[in-house]
Design a protein around this motif. Structure first.
Motif, mmCIF file in Angstrom:
data_model
loop_
_atom_site.group_PDB
_atom_site.id
_atom_site.type_symbol
_atom_site.label_atom_id
_atom_site.label_comp_id
_atom_site.label_asym_id
_atom_site.label_seq_id
_atom_site.Cartn_x
_atom_site.Cartn_y
_atom_site.Cartn_z
ATOM 1 N N UNK A 1 0.850 -1.193 0.000
ATOM 2 C CA UNK A 1 0.000 0.000 0.000
ATOM 3 C C UNK A 1 0.886 1.243 0.000
ATOM 4 N N UNK A 2 0.719 2.119 -0.968
ATOM 5 C CA UNK A 2 1.510 3.350 -0.978
ATOM 6 C C UNK A 2 1.250 4.172 0.282
ATOM 7 N N UNK A 3 2.301 4.700 0.814
ATOM 8 C CA UNK A 3 2.221 5.561 1.999
ATOM 9 C C UNK A 3 1.681 4.827 3.220
ATOM 10 N N UNK A 4 1.917 3.519 3.296
ATOM 11 C CA UNK A 4 1.390 2.696 4.376
ATOM 12 C C UNK A 4 1.879 3.071 5.762
ATOM 13 N N UNK A 5 2.981 3.791 5.842
ATOM 14 C CA UNK A 5 3.506 4.213 7.133
ATOM 15 C C UNK A 5 3.291 5.716 7.312
ATOM 16 N N UNK A 6 3.299 6.437 6.206
ATOM 17 C CA UNK A 6 3.174 7.893 6.256
ATOM 18 C C UNK A 6 1.779 8.332 6.704
ATOM 19 N N UNK A 7 0.759 7.771 6.113
ATOM 20 C CA UNK A 7 -0.612 8.186 6.435
ATOM 21 C C UNK A 7 -0.936 7.949 7.912
ATOM 22 N N UNK A 8 -0.646 6.764 8.470
ATOM 23 C CA UNK A 8 -0.904 6.595 9.905
ATOM 24 C C UNK A 8 -0.061 7.528 10.779
ATOM 25 N N UNK A 9 1.160 7.835 10.357
ATOM 26 C CA UNK A 9 2.010 8.732 11.148
ATOM 27 C C UNK A 9 1.413 10.129 11.197
ATOM 28 N N UNK A 60 16.520 -1.827 10.969
ATOM 29 C CA UNK A 60 15.103 -1.724 10.635
ATOM 30 C C UNK A 60 15.000 -1.275 9.184
ATOM 31 N N UNK A 61 14.180 -1.967 8.418
ATOM 32 C CA UNK A 61 13.954 -1.605 7.011
ATOM 33 C C UNK A 61 12.485 -1.275 6.806
ATOM 34 N N UNK A 62 12.248 -0.365 5.893
ATOM 35 C CA UNK A 62 10.890 0.034 5.556
ATOM 36 C C UNK A 62 10.627 -0.322 4.102
ATOM 37 N N UNK A 63 9.408 -0.744 3.805
ATOM 38 C CA UNK A 63 9.030 -0.982 2.417
ATOM 39 C C UNK A 63 9.101 0.353 1.690
ATOM 40 N N UNK A 64 9.820 0.424 0.587
ATOM 41 C CA UNK A 64 9.986 1.707 -0.113
ATOM 42 C C UNK A 64 8.670 2.407 -0.444
ATOM 43 N N UNK A 65 7.619 1.664 -0.760
ATOM 44 C CA UNK A 65 6.334 2.282 -1.059
ATOM 45 C C UNK A 65 5.560 2.702 0.164
ATOM 46 N N UNK A 66 6.044 2.358 1.351
ATOM 47 C CA UNK A 66 5.326 2.663 2.586
ATOM 48 C C UNK A 66 5.697 3.978 3.222
ATOM 49 N N UNK A 67 6.786 4.586 2.735
ATOM 50 C CA UNK A 67 7.232 5.858 3.316
ATOM 51 C C UNK A 67 7.466 6.867 2.190
ATOM 52 N N UNK A 68 7.623 8.123 2.569
ATOM 53 C CA UNK A 68 7.855 9.168 1.569
ATOM 54 C C UNK A 68 9.234 9.045 0.944
ATOM 55 N N UNK A 69 10.161 8.479 1.698
ATOM 56 C CA UNK A 69 11.545 8.439 1.235
ATOM 57 C C UNK A 69 12.356 9.617 1.747
ATOM 58 N N UNK A 70 11.690 10.572 2.415
ATOM 59 C CA UNK A 70 12.403 11.710 2.998
ATOM 60 C C UNK A 70 13.091 11.229 4.268
ATOM 61 N N UNK A 71 14.379 11.419 4.344
ATOM 62 C CA UNK A 71 15.154 10.973 5.499
ATOM 63 C C UNK A 71 16.042 12.109 5.981
ATOM 64 N N UNK A 72 15.988 12.346 7.278
ATOM 65 C CA UNK A 72 16.795 13.405 7.871
ATOM 66 C C UNK A 72 16.858 13.194 9.364
ATOM 67 N N UNK A 73 17.884 13.459 10.038
ATOM 68 C CA UNK A 73 19.260 13.342 9.566
ATOM 69 C C UNK A 73 19.668 11.877 9.569
#
Length: 105
Positions: A1-9, A60-73
């Motif tokens: 599911x796209x954004x599977x971690x972003x939307x709940x966050x 810890x790994x995230x499914x690439x389609x589950x997050x925005x891909x924005x990483x900092x820092x």
């Protein structure tokens, strides 16, 4: 599911902020101690989460389609900060709510 971690966050942050502003009304967001607490949480979260999610050797790994891909820092997904904020804030809000009930009882 796209954004599977972003939307709940994002939903978690919105739910916690709405709970404070519309239901609990503890005044937590107006207290300097709350914001100092959040700075302390982030100060510990960055090295720990950075080590766990570093792209060179992730624990810890995230499914690439589950997050925005924005990483900092240091390769930390921004979603981790959103969930961290929501969880810590929810606990503090419930703590404050419980404390006010004890005082009134």
């Amino acid at each position: 599911m796209p954004w599977g971690y972003t939307v709940p966050a994002v939903a978690a942050v919105l739910a916690v902020v709405a709970a404070e502003l519309l239901v609990l009304r503890t005044g937590l967001f107006r207290r300097a101690a709350y914001w100092v607490t959040m700075v302390i949480v982030v100060a510990f979260q960055v090295p720990v989460d950075g080590w766990l999610t570093k792209l060179s050797a992730p624990v810890v790994r995230y499914a690439p389609g589950g997050i925005t891909g924005w990483r900092f820092p240091w390769d930390i997904p921004v979603e981790d900060f959103l969930f961290g904020y929501a969880l810590v804030t929810a606990v503090l809000l419930l703590w404050e709510r419980g404390k006010s009930r004890e005082d009134g009882a």
